[in-house]
Design a protein around this motif. Structure first.
Motif, PDB file in Angstrom:
ATOM      1  N   VAL A 189       0.834  -1.202   0.000  1.00 30.98           N
ATOM      2  CA  VAL A 189       0.000   0.000   0.000  1.00 30.98           C
ATOM      3  C   VAL A 189       0.873   1.258   0.000  1.00 30.98           C
ATOM      4  O   VAL A 189       0.634   2.215  -0.749  1.00 30.98           O
ATOM      5  N   LEU A 190       1.901   1.272   0.853  1.00 27.82           N
ATOM      6  CA  LEU A 190       2.809   2.431   0.889  1.00 27.82           C
ATOM      7  C   LEU A 190       3.519   2.608  -0.444  1.00 27.82           C
ATOM      8  O   LEU A 190       3.716   3.739  -0.904  1.00 27.82           O
ATOM      9  N   PHE A 193       1.150   4.264  -2.866  1.00 29.57           N
ATOM     10  CA  PHE A 193       0.934   5.673  -2.568  1.00 29.57           C
ATOM     11  C   PHE A 193       2.163   6.537  -2.866  1.00 29.57           C
ATOM     12  O   PHE A 193       2.034   7.679  -3.307  1.00 29.57           O
ATOM     13  N   VAL A 197       1.101   6.299  -7.397  1.00 27.97           N
ATOM     14  CA  VAL A 197       0.119   7.385  -7.426  1.00 27.97           C
ATOM     15  C   VAL A 197       0.742   8.733  -7.803  1.00 27.97           C
ATOM     16  O   VAL A 197       0.157   9.479  -8.615  1.00 27.97           O
ATOM     17  N   SER A 201      -0.145  12.490 -10.405  1.00 29.20           N
ATOM     18  CA  SER A 201      -0.571  13.658  -9.636  1.00 29.20           C
ATOM     19  C   SER A 201      -0.758  14.880 -10.516  1.00 29.20           C
ATOM     20  O   SER A 201      -1.467  15.823 -10.134  1.00 29.20           O
ATOM     21  N   VAL A 218      -7.646   9.665  -4.002  1.00 26.89           N
ATOM     22  CA  VAL A 218      -6.465   8.815  -4.142  1.00 26.89           C
ATOM     23  C   VAL A 218      -5.253   9.648  -4.541  1.00 26.89           C
ATOM     24  O   VAL A 218      -4.161   9.523  -3.965  1.00 26.89           O
ATOM     25  N   THR A 221      -4.118  11.976  -1.694  1.00 24.53           N
ATOM     26  CA  THR A 221      -3.429  11.229  -0.638  1.00 24.53           C
ATOM     27  C   THR A 221      -2.009  10.880  -1.050  1.00 24.53           C
ATOM     28  O   THR A 221      -1.064  11.002  -0.267  1.00 24.53           O
ATOM     29  N   GLY A 222      -1.823  10.434  -2.310  1.00 24.42           N
ATOM     30  CA  GLY A 222      -0.481  10.114  -2.800  1.00 24.42           C
ATOM     31  C   GLY A 222       0.425  11.330  -2.817  1.00 24.42           C
ATOM     32  O   GLY A 222       1.610  11.242  -2.467  1.00 24.42           O
ATOM     33  N   PHE A 225       1.427  12.112   0.778  1.00 28.27           N
ATOM     34  CA  PHE A 225       2.429  11.132   1.242  1.00 28.27           C
ATOM     35  C   PHE A 225       3.829  11.544   0.808  1.00 28.27           C
ATOM     36  O   PHE A 225       4.776  11.480   1.584  1.00 28.27           O
ATOM     37  N   ASN A 226       3.969  11.933  -0.439  1.00 30.45           N
ATOM     38  CA  ASN A 226       5.294  12.291  -0.949  1.00 30.45           C
ATOM     39  C   ASN A 226       5.787  13.600  -0.378  1.00 30.45           C
ATOM     40  O   ASN A 226       6.992  13.777  -0.157  1.00 30.45           O
ATOM     41  N   TRP A 229       6.497  12.745   3.828  1.00 34.10           N
ATOM     42  CA  TRP A 229       6.905  11.411   4.257  1.00 34.10           C
ATOM     43  C   TRP A 229       7.729  11.437   5.538  1.00 34.10           C
ATOM     44  O   TRP A 229       7.664  10.518   6.342  1.00 34.10           O
ATOM     45  N   ILE A 393      -7.176   2.001  -4.595  1.00 36.06           N
ATOM     46  CA  ILE A 393      -6.134   2.861  -5.185  1.00 36.06           C
ATOM     47  C   ILE A 393      -6.100   2.696  -6.706  1.00 36.06           C
ATOM     48  O   ILE A 393      -6.077   3.687  -7.463  1.00 36.06           O
TER      49      ILE A 393
END
Length: 409
Positions: A189-190, A193, A197, A201, A218, A221-222, A225-226, A229, A393
């Motif tokens: 999952v990580l 993301f 993902v 973007s 989705v 969220t990705g 995350f980047n 992090w 996702i």
């Protein structure tokens, strides 16, 4: 079987003294005791200034391998076999000082051998050895000394330790695959993301208002995350540290265990495991002629569920007041009807220890069956949850791509 007596009774002594001419003499000699060593020096016309036993083994180093329950169990097994072979306790202990099980064990047996030579009991010497031994083992050894069946007491203690080790190993082995599955799923999952993902973007910046809500969620969220992090990693570390710190608090740990016992499947499994350990410990204690109240108190210490341990304290209070164990267990509803009937039969026939051993086997078998049911639920649930997250996702990315293509047309 017997062992050469001189090999194990003789000790090495370091001496420092003066001979008849007044010259200093130092050296090493072997003797059965300190008195014999003094006689040997007197025969050599040496007046000792200092005479002490030589340490047969250095103290364990800081970098020695970790001492495990398996090391202790193996050492107890060997000691039991020696005593069962009619080797004297002193000779058996001397043999164990160089058995090579573990540095800490060999060093502890050196101290036990010295304590026995000074007239201490084996149970007292074992208690002061510094080894991480369970309380029931020391009480079984004391009971064995009183009844003259030390080998039997050690054997039952060894069997109980092997049972505990077997139960822990079965649990670890059973949970290995589900844990690997969950970790792999979280990593997948990580990875989605943080690697997959973000490549899409750019769609979010150009067509944010036209994208479906799932695609927007989705991609957002990705992107988050980047961009954060480091914050996410710090939060995970902080939460993990807080959870571990909380679990070290007895009150929190007790509350968590009590809560788990109320859950379906998990609660039954934990309860069966706890009662199997209690029955096994109490059976071993009674078989070694440990006094009933002391045996109940020690077996209660082997229980891991706080609320059941508290209920067992009420059982002990009622037994102390004059009630039988079966009646006290029935009134406090600590055991099921099968367990109470077995103990009641044991009390009537004078075979309570045997009935408890049978009850422990029954609980152990039920515990294994419940564990299998639990694992049969964990694996599909973990796969379903992880697959659902990854599916969401992928669906969000597909919706984003198809929406952009529709707009382009």
């Amino acid at each position: 079987a017997s062992l050469p007596r001189n090999r194990f009774r003789n000790m090495k002594f370091v001496y420092d003294g003066f001979d008849a001419q007044g010259e200093r003499q130092t050296g090493l000699l072997e003797a059965a005791s300190k008195i014999d060593a003094l006689r040997e020096l007197q025969r050599k016309a040496i007046t000792p200034v200092e005479l002490k036993p030589q340490e047969s083994r250095k103290a364990p180093s800081l970098f020695s391998p970790r001492l495990t329950r398996q090391h202790i169990t193996q050492a107890l097994h060997e000691l039991t076999r020696l005593i069962e072979s009619e080797v004297s306790l002193a000779e058996s202990i001397e043999a164990m000082t160089d058995a090579g099980h573990h540095e800490r064990i060999d060093h502890a047996f050196v101290g036990i051998a010295r304590a026995l030579q000074h007239g201490e009991s084996f149970s007292a010497a074992l208690s002061a050895s510094g080894l991480p031994l369970p309380d029931y083992l020391l009480h079984l050894v004391r009971a064995g000394e009183l009844t003259g069946d030390l080998a039997g007491a050690l054997k039952r203690a060894q069997e109980k330790m092997e049972y505990d080790e077997r139960t822990a190993n079965e649990l670890r082995n059973a949970l290995t695959y589900p844990i690997i599955l969950v970790i792999a799923g979280i990593a997948a999952v990580l990875l989605m993301f943080m690697v997959v993902v973000p490549k899409f973007s750019g769609m979010l910046d150009k067509n944010a208002s036209d994208l479906p809500w799932l695609a927007t969620a989705v991609l957002s969220t990705g992107t988050w995350f980047n961009a954060n992090w480091q914050l996410l990693l710090g939060g995970i570390v902080l939460v993990t540290f807080a959870c571990l710190t909380a679990l070290r608090q007895p009150a929190i740990r007790a509350g968590l265990v009590n809560w788990l016992t109320r859950l379906p499947v998990i609660g039954g499994w934990l309860t069966e495991t706890d009662m199997a350990s209690w029955s096994y410990t109490l059976s071993a204690m009674l078989a070694c002629k440990v006094e009933l109240l002391a045996a109940l108190q020690l077996s209660t210490g082997s229980m891991r569920i706080p609320r059941r341990r508290a209920a067992m304290q009420e059982v002990i209070r009622q037994v102390r007041a004059g009630k039988s164990v079966s009646i006290a267990l029935d009134e406090t509803q600590t055991l099921n009807r099968t367990g109470i009937n077995l103990i009641k039969v044991g009390e009537r026939t004078g075979r309570t220890a045997e009935m408890l051993a049978s009850l422990a086997s029954l609980y152990e078998e039920n515990s294994k069956n419940r564990m299998k049911k639990l694992l049969a639920l964990i694996e599909p649930v973990a796969i379903l949850l992880i697959g659902s997250v990854i599916g969401v996702i992928i669906l969000g990315i597909i919706l984003a791509i198809t929406s952009v293509n529709d707009m382009a047309i």
